[in-house]
Design a protein around this motif. Structure first.
Motif, PDB file in Angstrom:
ATOM      1  N   HIS A  88       0.838  -1.211   0.000  1.00 11.86           N
ATOM      2  CA  HIS A  88       0.000   0.000   0.000  1.00 11.86           C
ATOM      3  C   HIS A  88       0.871   1.258   0.000  1.00 11.86           C
ATOM      4  O   HIS A  88       0.650   2.174  -0.820  1.00 11.86           O
ATOM      5  N   TYR A  89       1.832   1.338   0.909  1.00 10.98           N
ATOM      6  CA  TYR A  89       2.668   2.529   0.992  1.00 10.98           C
ATOM      7  C   TYR A  89       3.592   2.643  -0.221  1.00 10.98           C
ATOM      8  O   TYR A  89       3.882   3.762  -0.682  1.00 10.98           O
ATOM      9  N   ALA A  90       4.027   1.512  -0.756  1.00 11.19           N
ATOM     10  CA  ALA A  90       4.833   1.557  -1.980  1.00 11.19           C
ATOM     11  C   ALA A  90       4.015   2.101  -3.147  1.00 11.19           C
ATOM     12  O   ALA A  90       4.538   2.835  -3.998  1.00 11.19           O
ATOM     13  N   VAL A 138      10.685  -2.002   5.482  1.00  8.99           N
ATOM     14  CA  VAL A 138      10.214  -0.860   4.698  1.00  8.99           C
ATOM     15  C   VAL A 138      11.186  -0.580   3.550  1.00  8.99           C
ATOM     16  O   VAL A 138      10.774  -0.345   2.406  1.00  8.99           O
ATOM     17  N   ALA A 139      12.467  -0.603   3.854  1.00 14.84           N
ATOM     18  CA  ALA A 139      13.480  -0.310   2.835  1.00 14.84           C
ATOM     19  C   ALA A 139      13.389  -1.276   1.665  1.00 14.84           C
ATOM     20  O   ALA A 139      13.467  -0.867   0.499  1.00 14.84           O
ATOM     21  N   ARG A 140      13.214  -2.546   1.955  1.00 19.41           N
ATOM     22  CA  ARG A 140      13.186  -3.551   0.887  1.00 19.41           C
ATOM     23  C   ARG A 140      12.011  -3.348  -0.064  1.00 19.41           C
ATOM     24  O   ARG A 140      12.077  -3.727  -1.228  1.00 19.41           O
ATOM     25  N   ARG A 141      10.955  -2.730   0.433  1.00 26.36           N
ATOM     26  CA  ARG A 141       9.773  -2.544  -0.424  1.00 26.36           C
ATOM     27  C   ARG A 141       9.660  -1.133  -0.990  1.00 26.36           C
ATOM     28  O   ARG A 141       9.131  -0.940  -2.094  1.00 26.36           O
ATOM     29  N   LEU A 219      18.398   1.190   5.596  1.00 22.37           N
ATOM     30  CA  LEU A 219      18.004   1.873   4.372  1.00 22.37           C
ATOM     31  C   LEU A 219      19.161   1.943   3.390  1.00 22.37           C
ATOM     32  O   LEU A 219      18.990   1.696   2.187  1.00 22.37           O
ATOM     33  N   LYS A 220      20.338   2.274   3.887  1.00 21.91           N
ATOM     34  CA  LYS A 220      21.506   2.396   3.021  1.00 21.91           C
ATOM     35  C   LYS A 220      21.941   1.042   2.455  1.00 21.91           C
ATOM     36  O   LYS A 220      22.485   0.970   1.351  1.00 21.91           O
TER      37      LYS A 220
END
Length: 405
Positions: A88-90, A138-141, A219-220
């Protein structure tokens, strides 16, 4: 996309989405003895109407939209992650990208999962690892779609509150403790801790620093060139008298958080007014000063001073992630905007590196313990139909941005 100056607006999940039932704040709204004026309920129904929200951004001619992902939706129980909510957020971020809107994603905008608060929140030694795990998911998506990521929204707010001109009384602290105890009982726990409300501030700062570092690393690891930072509540602090405690204020409220950003790509600042520091703490605005609906002094020139100070202190590029005014009368907002942006123009002409300016907020929304009584939005929202109606200030902001673009 990140090279251009970003002009945008902001929202936050709990404040606009509605029915964030697994969140710590939602529970605090419901318990007996709550200090919230009213529950968030459906909020602005942005859970379903987010495309309408982005259309408003496009209509104003802006190129940036800041929104938050809700940890309590993505991880409603410890270790149980929802792919559907990540998707959804992606989709929101991708929808922005398709419209040439830079998606600025916030990981933690005050609210957290109930289970996290019931485990001690940011007073729990496991908190940094839990937050880092969430950031990794979150980062992966989403990292491939995000323009910038803000890990925490105003983690210094509680420390700032300790310098308030009207500090919490003993009775008020007892009321907070009663509300937290009720939430703990409802959670089957002996504790319930929320970062922005009274707690062991110094212990929280240490753990937030570790959580921020772990989130940034996650994230990085997925997207090495993704700009990452955090956002700080940054009023324009001024000494009110020659023997003011301004240096002590900055050492207490600012320095621990400036230390957190030394490896960041930017510092987000959130400036609404100034704070006057006396010999022992902050003091009220001058007699006769114009006040906003939120009770702040009307002082739009604060933004330029805050930008200069934070850049000088950190050496980092500045991202104005929030600036605005709580105003029952939109005319006050229309006076605020040109003056605030003029202050921004001045520091940019001086050569201070500023990434962008994001106005708080896109629309009138749930303002935490104050409920729906305060109005920071460029857009009004009907509390029954959820119809969005741009205010005259929305047109003014669009015109001011167009003139600068």
């Amino acid at each position: 996309m990140t090279a251009r100056f970003l002009w945008g607006v902001a929202t936050a999940g709990h404040q606009v989405e509605g029915n964030n039932v697994n969140a710590d704040i939602w529970l605090l709204e419901q318990v007996a003895g709550t200090l919230f004026a009213e529950p968030s309920g459906d909020a602005c129904d942005s859970l379903n109407r987010w495309r309408e929200d982005i259309a408003l951004v496009v209509a104003m001619g802006l190129n940036c939209y800041r929104f938050s992902v809700e940890w309590s939706r993505i991880e409603p129980a410890p270790g149980q992650f929802s792919q559907a909510w990540l998707d959804h957020y992606a989709r929101i971020a991708a929808y922005c990208r398709d419209r040439n809107i830079a998606p600025v994603v916030t990981l933690s905008h005050f609210s957290s999962p109930r289970w996290f608060a019931a485990a001690g929140g940011w007073e729990n030694m496991e908190a940094p690892a839990l937050f880092g795990r969430f950031a990794d998911r979150v980062a992966r998506r989403i990292a491939g779609e995000a323009s910038h990521v803000v890990t925490f929204n105003e983690p210094n707010l509680q420390k700032l509150g300790t310098w308030s001109a009207t500090p919490l009384s003993v009775d008020a602290r007892a009321d907070f403790a009663t509300m937290m105890a009720a939430a703990a009982k409802a959670s089957g726990s002996d504790r319930f801790s929320v970062l922005v409300y009274p707690g062991d501030t110094d212990a929280q700062i240490s753990l937030v620093a570790k959580g921020h570092a772990q989130a940034r690393a996650a994230l990085k690891a997925v997207s090495g060139d993704l700009p990452v930072g955090l956002s700080l509540a940054m009023p324009d602090a001024q000494g009110a008298v020659p023997d003011s405690a301004l240096a002590a204020f900055r050492a207490s409220v600012d320095a621990p958080f400036f230390a957190m950003v030394k490896d960041d790509d930017f510092v987000g600042i959130q400036t609404y007014s100034r704070v006057l520091i006396g010999p022992k703490g902050s003091v009220p605005p001058p007699a006769g000063a114009e006040l906003t609906e939120a009770g702040d002094e009307f002082y739009p020139q604060a933004l330029g001073n805050a930008i200069r100070y934070v850049h000088a202190a950190t050496g980092k590029p500045i991202f104005v992630t929030e600036n605005g005014v709580g105003a029952a009368d939109d005319a006050q907002r229309r006076r605020f905007l040109p003056l605030s942006l003029a202050a921004l123009d001045a520091v940019r002409r001086e050569g201070v590196p500023v990434i962008g300016y994001i106005h708080w907020s896109l629309m009138d929304n749930f303002e935490w313990r104050r409920g729906y009584a305060k109005h920071f939005g460029l857009v009004a929202v009907d509390r029954t139909t959820f119809a969005r109606t741009p205010k005259p200030s929305a047109r003014l902001y669009a015109d001011l941005v167009r003139a600068r673009a």
